[in-house]
Design a protein around this motif. Structure first.
Motif, PDB file in Angstrom:
ATOM      1  N   GLY A 105     -18.220 -11.507 -21.394  1.00 27.17           N
ATOM      2  CA  GLY A 105     -19.347 -10.343 -21.574  1.00 27.17           C
ATOM      3  C   GLY A 105     -20.442 -11.428 -21.872  1.00 27.17           C
ATOM      4  N   GLU A 106     -21.197 -10.933 -23.609  1.00 24.92           N
ATOM      5  CA  GLU A 106     -22.377 -12.048 -23.999  1.00 24.92           C
ATOM      6  C   GLU A 106     -21.723 -13.221 -23.945  1.00 24.92           C
ATOM      7  OE1 GLU A 106     -25.831 -10.895 -24.133  1.00 24.92           O
ATOM      8  OE2 GLU A 106     -25.160  -9.137 -23.720  1.00 24.92           O
ATOM      9  N   PRO A 107     -22.575 -14.317 -23.453  1.00 18.96           N
ATOM     10  CA  PRO A 107     -21.968 -15.505 -23.765  1.00 18.96           C
ATOM     11  C   PRO A 107     -22.023 -15.904 -25.428  1.00 18.96           C
ATOM     12  CG  PRO A 107     -23.882 -15.523 -22.231  1.00 18.96           C
ATOM     13  CD  PRO A 107     -24.029 -14.238 -23.001  1.00 18.96           C
ATOM     14  N   ARG A 108     -21.016 -16.808 -25.918  1.00 21.30           N
ATOM     15  CA  ARG A 108     -20.676 -16.535 -27.489  1.00 21.30           C
ATOM     16  C   ARG A 108     -20.405 -18.760 -27.079  1.00 21.30           C
ATOM     17  NH1 ARG A 108     -14.628 -15.815 -29.006  1.00 21.30           N
ATOM     18  NH2 ARG A 108     -14.744 -16.223 -30.352  1.00 21.30           N
ATOM     19  N   PHE A 109     -20.703 -19.127 -28.894  1.00 21.12           N
ATOM     20  CA  PHE A 109     -19.930 -20.044 -29.052  1.00 21.12           C
ATOM     21  C   PHE A 109     -19.112 -20.053 -30.458  1.00 21.12           C
ATOM     22  CE2 PHE A 109     -24.147 -20.568 -27.744  1.00 21.12           C
ATOM     23  CZ  PHE A 109     -23.907 -22.015 -26.339  1.00 21.12           C
ATOM     24  N   GLU A 110     -17.979 -20.997 -29.671  1.00 23.46           N
ATOM     25  CA  GLU A 110     -17.436 -21.024 -31.440  1.00 23.46           C
ATOM     26  C   GLU A 110     -16.534 -22.661 -31.731  1.00 23.46           C
ATOM     27  OE1 GLU A 110     -11.932 -20.840 -30.931  1.00 23.46           O
ATOM     28  OE2 GLU A 110     -13.442 -18.786 -30.154  1.00 23.46           O
ATOM     29  N   PHE A 111     -17.447 -23.339 -32.862  1.00 22.83           N
ATOM     30  CA  PHE A 111     -16.622 -24.292 -32.761  1.00 22.83           C
ATOM     31  C   PHE A 111     -15.233 -25.102 -33.574  1.00 22.83           C
ATOM     32  CE2 PHE A 111     -16.595 -28.018 -36.485  1.00 22.83           C
ATOM     33  CZ  PHE A 111     -17.560 -28.831 -36.027  1.00 22.83           C
ATOM     34  N   VAL A 112     -14.468 -25.920 -32.906  1.00 16.35           N
ATOM     35  CA  VAL A 112     -13.136 -25.859 -32.788  1.00 16.35           C
ATOM     36  C   VAL A 112     -12.579 -26.562 -33.369  1.00 16.35           C
ATOM     37  CG1 VAL A 112     -11.095 -26.041 -31.922  1.00 16.35           C
ATOM     38  CG2 VAL A 112     -12.829 -24.840 -30.793  1.00 16.35           C
ATOM     39  N   ARG A 113     -12.406 -27.059 -34.749  1.00 14.90           N
ATOM     40  CA  ARG A 113     -11.754 -28.215 -35.487  1.00 14.90           C
ATOM     41  C   ARG A 113     -10.906 -28.927 -34.640  1.00 14.90           C
ATOM     42  NH1 ARG A 113     -14.721 -27.961 -40.244  1.00 14.90           N
ATOM     43  NH2 ARG A 113     -15.966 -26.064 -40.452  1.00 14.90           N
TER      44      ARG A 113
ATOM     45  N   ARG B 146     -12.427 -14.415 -20.708  1.00 15.44           N
ATOM     46  CA  ARG B 146     -12.710 -15.955 -21.007  1.00 15.44           C
ATOM     47  C   ARG B 146     -12.602 -17.237 -20.335  1.00 15.44           C
ATOM     48  NH1 ARG B 146     -12.097 -16.317 -28.070  1.00 15.44           N
ATOM     49  NH2 ARG B 146     -11.961 -18.522 -27.299  1.00 15.44           N
ATOM     50  N   GLU B 147     -13.808 -17.488 -19.825  1.00  9.36           N
ATOM     51  CA  GLU B 147     -13.491 -19.050 -19.391  1.00  9.36           C
ATOM     52  C   GLU B 147     -14.816 -19.846 -20.516  1.00  9.36           C
ATOM     53  OE1 GLU B 147     -14.904 -19.018 -15.263  1.00  9.36           O
ATOM     54  OE2 GLU B 147     -13.687 -17.265 -15.163  1.00  9.36           O
ATOM     55  N   ILE B 148     -14.555 -21.006 -20.325  1.00 11.47           N
ATOM     56  CA  ILE B 148     -15.449 -21.949 -20.720  1.00 11.47           C
ATOM     57  C   ILE B 148     -16.197 -22.303 -19.686  1.00 11.47           C
ATOM     58  CG2 ILE B 148     -15.277 -24.415 -22.072  1.00 11.47           C
ATOM     59  CD1 ILE B 148     -12.145 -24.078 -22.212  1.00 11.47           C
ATOM     60  N   ILE B 149     -17.449 -22.590 -20.272  1.00 11.92           N
ATOM     61  CA  ILE B 149     -18.462 -22.652 -19.395  1.00 11.92           C
ATOM     62  C   ILE B 149     -18.804 -24.351 -19.743  1.00 11.92           C
ATOM     63  CG2 ILE B 149     -21.228 -22.393 -19.341  1.00 11.92           C
ATOM     64  CD1 ILE B 149     -20.966 -19.734 -19.819  1.00 11.92           C
ATOM     65  N   SER B 150     -19.203 -25.172 -21.171  1.00 13.76           N
ATOM     66  CA  SER B 150     -18.976 -26.266 -21.592  1.00 13.76           C
ATOM     67  C   SER B 150     -18.175 -26.202 -22.994  1.00 13.76           C
ATOM     68  CB  SER B 150     -20.446 -26.589 -21.887  1.00 13.76           C
ATOM     69  OG  SER B 150     -20.688 -26.022 -22.954  1.00 13.76           O
ATOM     70  N   LYS B 151     -17.755 -27.588 -23.185  1.00 14.29           N
ATOM     71  CA  LYS B 151     -17.202 -28.363 -24.390  1.00 14.29           C
ATOM     72  C   LYS B 151     -17.608 -29.743 -24.816  1.00 14.29           C
ATOM     73  CE  LYS B 151     -12.389 -28.963 -26.106  1.00 14.29           C
ATOM     74  NZ  LYS B 151     -10.911 -29.366 -25.188  1.00 14.29           N
ATOM     75  N   GLU B 152     -18.795 -29.280 -25.686  1.00 16.33           N
ATOM     76  CA  GLU B 152     -19.566 -30.703 -26.464  1.00 16.33           C
ATOM     77  C   GLU B 152     -18.712 -31.521 -27.887  1.00 16.33           C
ATOM     78  OE1 GLU B 152     -23.798 -31.426 -25.769  1.00 16.33           O
ATOM     79  OE2 GLU B 152     -23.703 -29.188 -25.022  1.00 16.33           O
TER      80      GLU B 152
ATOM     81  N   GLY C 240     -16.003 -32.014 -34.299  1.00 14.69           N
ATOM     82  CA  GLY C 240     -15.338 -30.906 -33.364  1.00 14.69           C
ATOM     83  C   GLY C 240     -15.202 -30.489 -32.265  1.00 14.69           C
ATOM     84  N   TRP C 241     -15.245 -29.771 -31.560  1.00 17.69           N
ATOM     85  CA  TRP C 241     -15.797 -29.574 -30.070  1.00 17.69           C
ATOM     86  C   TRP C 241     -16.614 -27.574 -30.721  1.00 17.69           C
ATOM     87  CZ3 TRP C 241     -15.496 -32.706 -25.785  1.00 17.69           C
ATOM     88  CH2 TRP C 241     -14.461 -33.427 -26.276  1.00 17.69           C
ATOM     89  N   LEU C 242     -18.012 -27.938 -29.771  1.00 18.54           N
ATOM     90  CA  LEU C 242     -18.801 -26.980 -29.294  1.00 18.54           C
ATOM     91  C   LEU C 242     -18.222 -26.472 -28.354  1.00 18.54           C
ATOM     92  CD1 LEU C 242     -20.750 -24.781 -30.762  1.00 18.54           C
ATOM     93  CD2 LEU C 242     -22.735 -26.431 -29.552  1.00 18.54           C
ATOM     94  N   VAL C 243     -17.630 -25.141 -28.080  1.00 22.16           N
ATOM     95  CA  VAL C 243     -17.106 -24.843 -26.992  1.00 22.16           C
ATOM     96  C   VAL C 243     -18.108 -23.584 -26.482  1.00 22.16           C
ATOM     97  CG1 VAL C 243     -15.353 -23.383 -26.047  1.00 22.16           C
ATOM     98  CG2 VAL C 243     -14.845 -25.433 -27.552  1.00 22.16           C
ATOM     99  N   HIS C 244     -18.285 -23.621 -25.389  1.00 18.52           N
ATOM    100  CA  HIS C 244     -19.020 -22.347 -24.984  1.00 18.52           C
ATOM    101  C   HIS C 244     -18.861 -21.450 -23.839  1.00 18.52           C
ATOM    102  CE1 HIS C 244     -23.609 -20.539 -22.488  1.00 18.52           C
ATOM    103  NE2 HIS C 244     -22.902 -19.814 -23.107  1.00 18.52           N
ATOM    104  N   TYR C 245     -18.717 -20.041 -24.417  1.00 18.43           N
ATOM    105  CA  TYR C 245     -17.596 -19.180 -23.313  1.00 18.43           C
ATOM    106  C   TYR C 245     -18.102 -18.119 -22.749  1.00 18.43           C
ATOM    107  CZ  TYR C 245     -13.356 -20.428 -26.579  1.00 18.43           C
ATOM    108  OH  TYR C 245     -12.372 -21.526 -26.888  1.00 18.43           O
ATOM    109  N   SER C 246     -17.489 -17.813 -21.977  1.00 19.56           N
ATOM    110  CA  SER C 246     -18.747 -16.586 -20.911  1.00 19.56           C
ATOM    111  C   SER C 246     -17.666 -15.496 -21.421  1.00 19.56           C
ATOM    112  CB  SER C 246     -18.631 -17.410 -19.701  1.00 19.56           C
ATOM    113  OG  SER C 246     -17.194 -17.301 -18.855  1.00 19.56           O
TER     114      SER C 246
END
Length: 64
Positions: free
Chosen positions: A35-43, A2-8, A27-33
Motif C-alpha cells: 500500500g503506502e511505502p513504509r519503513f521498519e527498524f529491525v533490531r 508485502r515486499e522488501i524494497i531495500s534494507k540498509e 540494526g536494519w532500516l527495511v523499506h517495504y512496499s
C-alpha cells in the motif's frame, strides 16, 4: 503483498557528538512496499563489514 524494497544498516539512535560508530546500537532500516511505502527498524545487528560499507546513515564530521 508485502515486499522488501531495500534494507540498509542503520543506527537505532543518532550518535552524540564525538561518539564512535562502534558504540552505537545497529540494526536494519527495511523499506517495504505494501500500500503506502513504509519503513521498519529491525533490531538485528549487521556485520561490521556491512556497517562499514553502508551507503547511508553516515556520520558527517562537524565543521569546527
Amino acid at each position: 503483498m508485502r515486499e522488501i524494497i531495500s534494507k540498509e544498516p542503520w543506527w537505532a539512535m543518532p550518535p552524540q557528538p564525538g561518539q564512535d560508530e562502534s558504540e552505537l546500537e545497529w540494526g536494519w532500516l527495511v523499506h517495504y512496499s505494501e500500500g503506502e511505502p513504509r519503513f521498519e527498524f529491525v533490531r538485528e545487528r549487521p556485520t561490521d563489514s556491512e556497517i562499514r560499507n553502508r551507503k547511508s546513515c553516515r556520520i558527517t564530521p562537524s565543521a569546527e
